[in-house]
Design an enzyme around this catalytic site. Structure first.
Site, PDB file in Angstrom:
ATOM      1  N   GLU A   9      -5.549  -1.929   4.390  1.00 52.82           N
ATOM      2  CA  GLU A   9      -5.098  -0.992   5.418  1.00 52.82           C
ATOM      3  C   GLU A   9      -5.911   0.304   5.387  1.00 52.82           C
ATOM      4  O   GLU A   9      -6.312   0.829   6.433  1.00 52.82           O
ATOM      5  CB  GLU A   9      -3.614  -0.638   5.218  1.00 52.82           C
ATOM      6  CG  GLU A   9      -2.687  -1.814   5.278  1.00 52.82           C
ATOM      7  CD  GLU A   9      -2.381  -2.425   3.915  1.00 52.82           C
ATOM      8  OE1 GLU A   9      -1.247  -2.893   3.734  1.00 52.82           O
ATOM      9  OE2 GLU A   9      -3.278  -2.454   3.048  1.00 52.82           O
ATOM     10  N   HIS A  54      -7.312  -0.636  -0.583  1.00 53.31           N
ATOM     11  CA  HIS A  54      -6.448  -1.617   0.073  1.00 53.31           C
ATOM     12  C   HIS A  54      -6.973  -1.870   1.483  1.00 53.31           C
ATOM     13  O   HIS A  54      -7.612  -1.009   2.091  1.00 53.31           O
ATOM     14  CB  HIS A  54      -5.014  -1.105   0.148  1.00 53.31           C
ATOM     15  CG  HIS A  54      -4.311  -1.095  -1.165  1.00 53.31           C
ATOM     16  ND1 HIS A  54      -2.937  -1.196  -1.261  1.00 53.31           N
ATOM     17  CD2 HIS A  54      -4.762  -0.994  -2.442  1.00 53.31           C
ATOM     18  CE1 HIS A  54      -2.570  -1.154  -2.527  1.00 53.31           C
ATOM     19  NE2 HIS A  54      -3.673  -1.027  -3.258  1.00 53.31           N
ATOM     20  N   CYS A 113      -0.039   2.616   1.348  1.00 47.38           N
ATOM     21  CA  CYS A 113      -0.586   2.321   2.672  1.00 47.38           C
ATOM     22  C   CYS A 113       0.346   2.762   3.792  1.00 47.38           C
ATOM     23  O   CYS A 113      -0.116   3.233   4.837  1.00 47.38           O
ATOM     24  CB  CYS A 113      -0.915   0.833   2.770  1.00 47.38           C
ATOM     25  SG  CYS A 113      -2.276   0.379   1.664  1.00 47.38           S
ATOM     26  N   CYS A 115       2.221  -1.451   1.355  1.00 47.72           N
ATOM     27  CA  CYS A 115       2.844  -0.880   0.163  1.00 47.72           C
ATOM     28  C   CYS A 115       3.149   0.600   0.436  1.00 47.72           C
ATOM     29  O   CYS A 115       2.772   1.128   1.487  1.00 47.72           O
ATOM     30  CB  CYS A 115       1.897  -1.031  -1.030  1.00 47.72           C
ATOM     31  SG  CYS A 115       0.446   0.051  -0.932  1.00 47.72           S
TER      32      CYS A 115
END
Length: 182
Positions: A87, A85, A118, A115
């Site tokens: 992040e 992801h 993260c 999410c």
């Protein structure tokens, strides 16, 4: 102050007014110009993700002085990595730049609300501040569906600011998925 996101989600705070228990007095105040530039850089990262066929989410990490020390974008499709992801990629880059996993005092700026994975990574790195653009009504973990950074069972409480350049960040995602469905 209560706000309502484009998706109809009620929030008890907005991008310029964190909840009282999320204020970290050790962090310098946000400079709106630096924040706008950082979100622009995150949007650029998201555009690069889209070019590679990934969901256009981008992120950057700023150090205590507002300097960009890490950037990332979704790489799940490109790398076949379910954990890639934006992040996580940005925080990994920032940790390499600092030579330390501890990102206390740093600011994560990301185009989509983190999410649960993260948000948990933010807590594990002790990031000082989370700033995001679009709210995520399905998997948002910084205020919309869940609120992991302000969970009373967690010892670290980063500041959280949502809705920064919200319409622009949301439009990028909406346009991406509209094109994919066509």
């Amino acid at each position: 102050m209560e706000t309502m996101s484009a998706g109809g989600i009620r929030h008890g705070w907005c991008h310029n007014e964190p909840m009282a228990n999320s204020v970290n007095p050790a962090l310098p105040p946000l400079d709106p110009l630096t924040l706008d530039e950082a979100m622009a850089a995150a949007l650029e990262q998201g555009a690069l993700a889209a070019l590679a066929g990934d969901v256009p989410v981008g992120a950057v990490v700023l150090d205590e002085q507002g300097r960009l020390i890490g950037a990332g974008r979704n790489l799940r499709e490109r790398d076949g990595d379910p954990l890639a992801h934006a992040e996580v990629e940005a925080m990994r880059a920032a940790a390499r730049t600092r030579g330390d996993w501890n990102l206390e005092g740093c600011t994560l700026v990301v185009t989509l609300e983190p999410c649960p994975m993260c948000a948990g990574a933010c807590l594990q790195t002790r990031i000082g501040r989370i700033v995001f653009g679009a709210w995520d009504a399905k998997l948002g973990a910084c205020g919309s569906v869940w609120d992991l950074p302000r969970d009373p069972h967690v010892g670290h409480e980063p500041q959280v600011f949502g809705g920064v350049r919200e319409e622009e960040c949301a439009r990028v995602l909406t346009d991406f998925f509209r094109t994919r469905r066509a």
